[in-house]
Design an enzyme around this catalytic site. Structure first.
Site, PDB file in Angstrom:
ATOM      1  N   CYS A  82       0.848  -1.184   0.000  1.00  0.00           N
ATOM      2  CA  CYS A  82       0.000   0.000   0.000  1.00  0.00           C
ATOM      3  C   CYS A  82       0.885   1.236   0.000  1.00  0.00           C
ATOM      4  CB  CYS A  82      -0.870  -0.013   1.243  1.00  0.00           C
ATOM      5  SG  CYS A  82      -1.743  -1.569   1.436  1.00  0.00           S
ATOM      6  N   ARG A 112       1.535   1.964  -5.891  1.00  0.00           N
ATOM      7  CA  ARG A 112       1.800   0.960  -4.854  1.00  0.00           C
ATOM      8  C   ARG A 112       0.566   0.147  -4.496  1.00  0.00           C
ATOM      9  NH1 ARG A 112       6.571   1.887  -2.157  1.00  0.00           N
ATOM     10  NH2 ARG A 112       5.850   0.610  -0.445  1.00  0.00           N
ATOM     11  N   TRP A 151      -3.713  -1.948  -1.382  1.00  0.00           N
ATOM     12  CA  TRP A 151      -3.647  -3.176  -2.177  1.00  0.00           C
ATOM     13  C   TRP A 151      -4.027  -4.286  -1.208  1.00  0.00           C
ATOM     14  CZ3 TRP A 151      -1.226  -7.950  -2.358  1.00  0.00           C
ATOM     15  CH2 TRP A 151      -1.276  -8.612  -3.583  1.00  0.00           C
ATOM     16  N   ASN A 209       0.799  -0.144   6.225  1.00  0.00           N
ATOM     17  CA  ASN A 209       1.276  -0.849   5.035  1.00  0.00           C
ATOM     18  C   ASN A 209       2.034  -2.072   5.509  1.00  0.00           C
ATOM     19  OD1 ASN A 209       2.343  -1.698   2.604  1.00  0.00           O
ATOM     20  ND2 ASN A 209       4.053  -0.247   2.681  1.00  0.00           N
ATOM     21  N   GLY A 210       1.568  -3.249   5.107  1.00  0.00           N
ATOM     22  CA  GLY A 210       2.283  -4.456   5.512  1.00  0.00           C
ATOM     23  C   GLY A 210       1.321  -5.587   5.758  1.00  0.00           C
ATOM     24  N   GLU A 225      10.446 -12.998 -19.768  1.00  0.00           N
ATOM     25  CA  GLU A 225      10.208 -11.582 -19.460  1.00  0.00           C
ATOM     26  C   GLU A 225       9.186 -10.987 -20.446  1.00  0.00           C
ATOM     27  OE1 GLU A 225      10.372  -9.545 -17.303  1.00  0.00           O
ATOM     28  OE2 GLU A 225      10.235  -7.607 -18.307  1.00  0.00           O
ATOM     29  N   LYS A 253       5.590  -9.097 -19.525  1.00  0.00           N
ATOM     30  CA  LYS A 253       5.198  -7.763 -20.015  1.00  0.00           C
ATOM     31  C   LYS A 253       3.834  -7.824 -20.690  1.00  0.00           C
ATOM     32  CE  LYS A 253       7.195  -5.554 -18.255  1.00  0.00           C
ATOM     33  NZ  LYS A 253       8.185  -6.141 -17.431  1.00  0.00           N
ATOM     34  N   GLU A 286       0.884  -8.656 -18.040  1.00  0.00           N
ATOM     35  CA  GLU A 286       0.493  -7.665 -17.033  1.00  0.00           C
ATOM     36  C   GLU A 286      -0.097  -6.409 -17.660  1.00  0.00           C
ATOM     37  OE1 GLU A 286       3.693  -6.281 -14.457  1.00  0.00           O
ATOM     38  OE2 GLU A 286       5.099  -6.242 -16.113  1.00  0.00           O
ATOM     39  N   HIS A 322       8.448 -30.706 -26.267  1.00  0.00           N
ATOM     40  CA  HIS A 322       8.235 -31.621 -25.138  1.00  0.00           C
ATOM     41  C   HIS A 322       6.875 -31.416 -24.483  1.00  0.00           C
ATOM     42  CE1 HIS A 322      12.276 -33.193 -25.385  1.00  0.00           C
ATOM     43  NE2 HIS A 322      12.720 -31.945 -25.509  1.00  0.00           N
ATOM     44  N   LYS A 327       3.257  -1.920  -7.626  1.00  0.00           N
ATOM     45  CA  LYS A 327       4.650  -1.734  -8.055  1.00  0.00           C
ATOM     46  C   LYS A 327       5.631  -2.391  -7.074  1.00  0.00           C
ATOM     47  CE  LYS A 327       7.843   0.117 -10.687  1.00  0.00           C
ATOM     48  NZ  LYS A 327       8.107  -0.604 -11.953  1.00  0.00           N
TER      49      LYS A 327
HETATM   50  C1  AGP Z   1       7.590  -5.922 -13.484  1.00  0.00           C
HETATM   51  O1  AGP Z   1       7.014  -5.667 -14.732  1.00  0.00           O
HETATM   52  C2  AGP Z   1       6.736  -6.579 -12.566  1.00  0.00           C
HETATM   53  N1  AGP Z   1       5.606  -5.769 -12.304  1.00  0.00           N
HETATM   54  C3  AGP Z   1       7.300  -7.257 -11.328  1.00  0.00           C
HETATM   55  O2  AGP Z   1       7.561  -8.547 -11.751  1.00  0.00           O
HETATM   56  C4  AGP Z   1       8.564  -6.708 -10.625  1.00  0.00           C
HETATM   57  O3  AGP Z   1       9.657  -6.802 -11.488  1.00  0.00           O
HETATM   58  C5  AGP Z   1       8.810  -7.487  -9.349  1.00  0.00           C
HETATM   59  O4  AGP Z   1       7.725  -7.303  -8.484  1.00  0.00           O
HETATM   60  C6  AGP Z   1      10.093  -7.126  -8.656  1.00  0.00           C
HETATM   61  O5  AGP Z   1      10.121  -5.814  -8.201  1.00  0.00           O
HETATM   62  P1  AGP Z   1      11.467  -5.137  -7.727  1.00  0.00           P
HETATM   63  O6  AGP Z   1      12.382  -5.057  -8.890  1.00  0.00           O
HETATM   64  O7  AGP Z   1      11.046  -3.786  -7.220  1.00  0.00           O
HETATM   65  O8  AGP Z   1      12.039  -6.004  -6.635  1.00  0.00           O
END
Ligand code: AGP
Length: 585
Positions: free
Chosen positions: A2, A27, A70, A96-97, A464, A468, A471, A487, A580
């Site tokens: 959060c 966040r 969140w 937050n936590g 990766e 992208k 998400e 496989h 984030k």
């Molecule tokens: C990135 O596109 C993602 N949203 C996510 O996987 C991110 O890379 C991951 O949560 C790690 O975050 P950080 O680099 O702040 O540790």
């Protein structure tokens, strides 16, 4: 996960809190709320959904706290939004936590007669403080923090206390010091437009912010006072704004024209020193989550092909399973944009128990990971606001290349290669290239599945690419090692199933063979790489940069993900269900 912000000053708190909450929305963004203090009255407003001023009146008071959520415990409802109040409605808390022992604490509080209004773990904080409020607010907060297990950052106001008491244990909190005013938030961009003077709280610390008084920092365990100094942040507030771009994501993709140069602008002596430590270590682990985890996986190939050095990549959440392999000679290289990811911090804690050394690659200065590490490389990408990581990814990769070249005693060669990559990425990011990718996205926007394959250095980049696309556009995507398709996954290929094929890393022949196998089953092949192969139905050209191919290949995929998301009307910068900084395990 959060975002939290508090204000103590002379101005009306509400507009300041609104502005900061907007900046913290990355966040968490499923609900939000405020509490302000006016004389002896606490005003509270909450709402579901994203931060919006519509329908919100300006609350009285120049002390206030605000939260963007969140959800972890409890559904997304107005009642579960923060702030939470105690039974008497004189104490307001934002958190937050995650509180690991909340069930037991809640049942004890209920037995004592406390009445709960939400399903959250956070509400117990207000009731615990209420239980010992005769000690005074700072002492009651201190006592409560000692009881909580898990990770917490907490801001508290009380009807007869002219300020905020803030405490942290596991989740970030940073104090912004303005002229006759204080801001306290989970991240610097919350107040970067108002002050660049900050004071960091470490875990197990709290701060009492009272109007017209200096902040008083104390250790939560012992109660002793702590002296802190002001640190000047060198980020420019305008870097945290969208400027002329429609979304942060596209702005940050475009910034890769400069960020790679900034990333490699490191002190040679320090690079060489860390390279020597890598060469000397007995067991080197590259650790991160999500995109940063994919960077670490690429790093395994980078060190193997350039430095002929075996390093192990492990996703941070799985690292505790490796604790039996750790000794004082083990070296961890942690990769994290935010430096606040809970699984990453937990991995460091596990390694510390065994006396291992920790190097980190971090974008956010002063973050918890930065402060826990023996040495930190700042990737210098500037604030990354879009949830989807882009510019941090290539900056992190650049530093791993530099380290691998330094391990091989060829740092100058590494720098030359990376400068060439930076200049070629600058050329790639032109409007024509972008338009071509948008046209491709137009033709793919209604697809249900997208597959991506790569080998060697481009295998982690295939994964990766999938992150992208998923998400940002919510299209199901999956990255595979090229050789693995036959496989099992090849069964998923139907007529016109799009398959992105990453090439240019030296394993093209085998990858192209795998592309042919997919095409033979009806797949539509989108080739990414420097050379156009016949099997490609569509070709996204990237420059030939040899072993640095992942750095250039990920660029068109980032753009493709962006355009797919935009065309499908997705919430690009703040995709559903994500945040984030993932500060829960
Ligand atoms: C990135 O596109 C993602 N949203 C996510 O996987 C991110 O890379 C991951 O949560 C790690 O975050 P950080 O680099 O702040 O540790």
């Amino acid at each position: 996960m959060c975002g939290i912000i508090g204000y103590v000053g002379a101005k009306n708190a509400t507009p300041i809190l609104f502005d900061s909450l907007k900046r913290l929305e990355y966040r968490g963004y499923d609900s939000y709320g405020f509490a302000t203090l006016d004389g002896e009255k606490i005003w509270v407003r909450k709402s579901k959904g994203k931060v919006s001023e519509a329908g919100f009146e300006k609350l009285p008071g120049s002390v206030g706290i605000a939260h963007t959520r969140w959800a972890t415990h409890g559904k997304v409802t107005k009642a579960n939004a923060h702030p939470h109040l105690d039974c008497t409605k004189r104490i307001a808390v934002i958190h937050n936590g995650i509180i690991e022992n909340f069930e037991k604490l809640k049942s004890d509080l209920v037995k004592k007669g406390h009445v709960f209004r939400s399903d959250t773990d956070s509400e117990i904080i207000a009731h615990l403080i209420e239980d010992s409020i005769e000690l005074g607010l700072p002492e009651a907060v201190m006592r409560t923090m000692k009881i909580l297990k898990g990770r917490s950052a907490v801001l508290v106001i009380k009807n007869d206390f002219d300020g905020i008491v803030a405490a942290r244990n596991g989740s970030p909190l940073i104090l912004g010091v303005g002229r006759d005013e204080y801001f306290i938030a989970s991240d610097v961009p919350a107040f970067l437009n108002r002050t660049k003077d900050v004071m960091y709280l470490d875990d197990g610390e709290m701060v009492v912010l009272e109007r017209d008084r200096k902040p008083v920092f104390r250790n939560i365990g012992t109660g002793t006072r702590i002296e802190k100094r002001i640190i000047k942040i060198d980020w420019d507030a305008k870097h945290a704004e969208k400027g002329n771009y429609r979304h942060f994501m596209i702005k940050e993709i475009m910034e890769q024209k400069e960020t790679i140069i900034r990333a490699i602008n490191q002190n040679d002596g320090e690079i060489k020193k860390v390279a020597a430590a890598i060469n000397k270590a007995y067991g080197v682990f590259l650790i991160g989550c999500g995109t940063a985890g994919n960077v670490c996986h690429t790093g395994e190939y980078i060190f193997s092909s350039i430095a002929k050095k075996h390093v192990n990549h492990v996703v941070a959440s799985e690292f505790p399973g490796y604790r039996d392999f750790l000794t004082k000679k083990t070296l961890l290289i942690m990769v994290s944009q935010s430096g606040e990811t809970a699984d990453v911090l937990e991995a460091v804690r596990v390694a510390r128990e065994k006396g291992a050394k920790v190097i980190s690659l971090v974008n956010v200065r002063g973050s918890t990971l930065h402060r826990m590490s023996d040495f930190t490389f700042h990737i210098n990408a500037g604030p990354e606001k879009a949830v989807a990581s882009t510019k941090a990814t290539t900056a992190q990769l650049a530093i791993l290349y530099l380290l691998a070249y330094a391990c091989a005693g060829r740092i100058e060669e590494g720098k030359r290669l990376l400068l060439e990559v930076a200049s070629k990425i600058n050329d790639m990011l032109n409007p024509r290239y972008d338009e071509r990718i948008r046209a491709l996205a137009c033709s793919m926007q209604r697809k249900k599945n997208i597959y991506i394959i790569g080998r060697s250095l481009n295998y982690p980049m295939a994964m990766e690419s999938a992150i992208k696309i998923m998400e940002v556009s919510y299209i199901h995507a999956h990255g595979f090692a090229g050789g693995e398709m036959k496989h099992g996954p090849i069964a998923l290929i139907e007529k016109n199933t799009p398959c992105i094929v990453l090439t240019g890393d030296g394993s093209d022949q085998d990858t192209v063979n795998n592309a042919m196998e997919i095409k033979a089953r009806g797949g539509y092949i989108i080739g990414v790489g420097p050379k156009k192969y016949e099997v490609f139905d569509f070709w996204l050209k990237t420059p030939d940069v040899g072993l640095a191919s992942p750095m250039v290949n990920i660029i068109p995929v980032q753009l493709l993900a962006y355009h797919l998301g935009d065309l499908r009307g997705c919430d690009i910068d703040t995709p559903r269900n994500l945040a984030k900084s993932v500060t829960v395990k």
